[in-house]
Scaffold this active site. Structure first.
Site, short mmCIF file in Angstrom:
data_model
loop_
_atom_site.label_atom_id
_atom_site.label_comp_id
_atom_site.label_asym_id
_atom_site.label_seq_id
_atom_site.Cartn_x
_atom_site.Cartn_y
_atom_site.Cartn_z
N ASP A 170 41.86 -1.57 29.27
CA ASP A 170 40.66 -0.80 29.22
C ASP A 170 39.79 -0.41 28.05
O ASP A 170 40.22 0.67 27.25
CB ASP A 170 40.02 -0.18 30.28
N ASP A 216 34.05 -4.36 25.47
CA ASP A 216 34.21 -3.89 27.27
C ASP A 216 35.17 -4.88 28.50
O ASP A 216 34.52 -5.79 28.58
CB ASP A 216 32.78 -3.50 27.64
#
Ligand SMILES: *[C@@H]1O[C@H](CO)[C@@H](O)[C@H](O)[C@H]1NC(C)=O
Ligand SMILES: *[C@@H]1O[C@H](CO)[C@@H](O)[C@H](O)[C@H]1NC(C)=O
Ligand SMILES: *[C@@H]1O[C@H](CO)[C@@H](O)[C@H](O)[C@H]1NC(C)=O
Length: 420
Positions: free
Chosen positions: A107, A296
């Site tokens: 992430d 992202d």
């Protein structure tokens, strides 16, 4: 995971995509991710604290570290990722001695690395960790060191919380020693059926406020990588593309063509940069002006402010489709070939996505129907609207995250034979 379980998960994801278009650690809410302690979580009056303004993280110099390995260990390292229906990319890491294997998603929107804990002090908190999840058991690791400091991180699907521990983390053919990570004892239900057990954070931690170095920071500090850069090549499910690869320590030229377009970071603690303009290849009179964006890996699509996304989708000729409180847009297959390219102007260069890149098809959709992979999000008054460029963007553009130079670079991902 056996097949029936996979099928169940797939259905869950389809439902989820229709309403949220998001992964368990969803992007749409990335912007409100906050690190808070377990105590604060249990104390409602203090829940909505302002995130303090952070100083820019200056990258630690490898040669300042007494722990550093010999330079011969410093080479770029490829981590092969499994692609779960274009919605999740994950890999195995191990923790402890002997090694305990755990699947993680990577992430870019958060810093902490956490894994489910085998140690559950309270049955009440246990509700969400179950079944196929792999857990870390500190009692069976000889390299475990207690830390005990609580951690908490909020994602779209809810909050993960527990306490910190220290141990060796091994992946990419190397071992990061003495990494502080989270042992999760509270985890949102949504993670229970997911392919990843935990998350490895590739974002920015706040060292000045006592947060620990990330796994990636420690790889650099311990001399395991030649440069503080990591890069992603993400493949397309159902094609002949080679496996997806996270390259640590630099870039892998096998997976991109041409030069990188670089953008400096515009926020101290996020992979955020400025887009000069968003435009369509066939509309000279349509453009969305200067905006902020993050790349992202918590997002599968492209998410932007609702009003701009509405205008863009209308201009593309997409049909609106209300799903709960969420407005989505769809295309029919016949439209795909005539749709314009979606163009992001970054640092004066044009990053162009074709309709095949930005349209999204999910299992279970009416055949011949596609979603527009550009999805709206309402931003709070006073909140800076930030676009999230997720997997669809990253499949089109090989992306390097350069922590040392505080910049992000995009090159056209290598194209391999595609089957549609
Ligand atoms: C594992 O971690 C928990 C929480 O810090 C702690 O209570 C327990 O004693 C640890 N186990 C060992 C063997 O230290
Ligand atoms: C990006 O940052 C570098 C170093 O601070 C600077 O030299 C360069 O001019 C910046 N580029 C742009 C386009 O602002
Ligand atoms: C942090 O970085 C941003 C973007 O590069 C820059 O505008 C800002 O001045 C920096 N702040 C500090 C305190 O260095």
């Amino acid at each position: 995971m056996n097949l029936p379980a996979a099928a169940v998960l797939l259905l869950t994801l389809v439902t989820v995509s229709a309403t949220h278009i998001s992964l368990p650690f969803s992007p749409a809410r990335t912007m409100t991710r906050q690190h808070k302690s377990v105590e604060k979580l249990l104390e409602p009056s203090r829940r909505n604290q302002e995130r303090p303004q952070r100083p820019n993280q200056t990258f630690p110099k490898p040669n300042q570290s007494p722990n550093r390995n010999s330079q011969t260990n410093a080479k770029t390292r490829d981590v092969y990722l499994k692609n779960f229906y274009n919605k999740l990319y994950f890999a195995s890491i191990t923790i402890g001695t002997p090694e305990q294997k755990i699947n993680v998603a990577f992430d870019t929107g958060s810093a902490i690395t956490w894994v489910p804990s085998a140690h559950c002090p309270s049955r009440r908190l246990l509700h969400s960790i179950s079944g196929i999840t792999k857990e870390y058991n500190n009692e069976s690791s000889s390299t475990y060191k207690a830390n005990g400091k609580p951690f908490e991180v909020s994602y779209g699907a809810g909050t993960v919380a527990g306490y910190r521990s220290q141990d060796n983390v091994a992946f990419a053919g190397t071992t990061v020693r003495n990494q502080i990570f989270g042992e999760a004892i509270i985890r949102p239900k949504m993670f229970a059926g997911s392919m990843n057990d935990g998350i490895l954070g590739l974002g920015f931690s706040n060292i000045d406020e006592g947060e620990e170095f990330t796994v990636f920071d420690n790889m650099v500090i311990q001399g395991l990588l030649p440069a503080p850069i990591f890069s992603f090549y993400l493949n397309r499910a159902g094609t002949d593309d080679p496996d997806s690869v996270l390259t640590l320590g630099g870039t892998n030229p096998d997976y991109y063509n041409g030069d990188f377009t670089f953008a400096n970071l515009t926020a101290p603690d996020r992979w955020q940069f400025e887009i000069d303009r968003i435009q369509l290849s066939n509309s000279k009179d349509f453009a969305l002006s200067k905006c902020q964006a993050v790349v992202d890996t918590g997002s599968s699509l492209i998410v932007g402010p609702s009003n701009e996304v509405d205008a863009l989708n209308k201009r593309l000729g997409a049909k609106p489709l209300q799903r709960g409180d969420r407005k989505l847009y769809t295309f029919d297959r016949y439209q795909l070939n005539s749709l314009p390219n979606l163009e992001f102007i970054v640092n004066g260069q044009k990053l162009s996505m074709t309709s095949r890149d930005y349209a999204a098809q999910f299992p279970g959709m009416r055949s011949g129907q596609f979603y527009s992979g550009i999805v709206g999000k309402e931003f709070q008054r006073g909140e800076t609207p930030v676009w999230s460029l997720g997997f669809s963007f990253m499949r089109t553009f090989y992306t390097q995250f350069d922590k040392g130079n505080r910049r992000i670079g995009f090159a056209k991902a290598s194209s391999f034979i595609r089957i549609y």
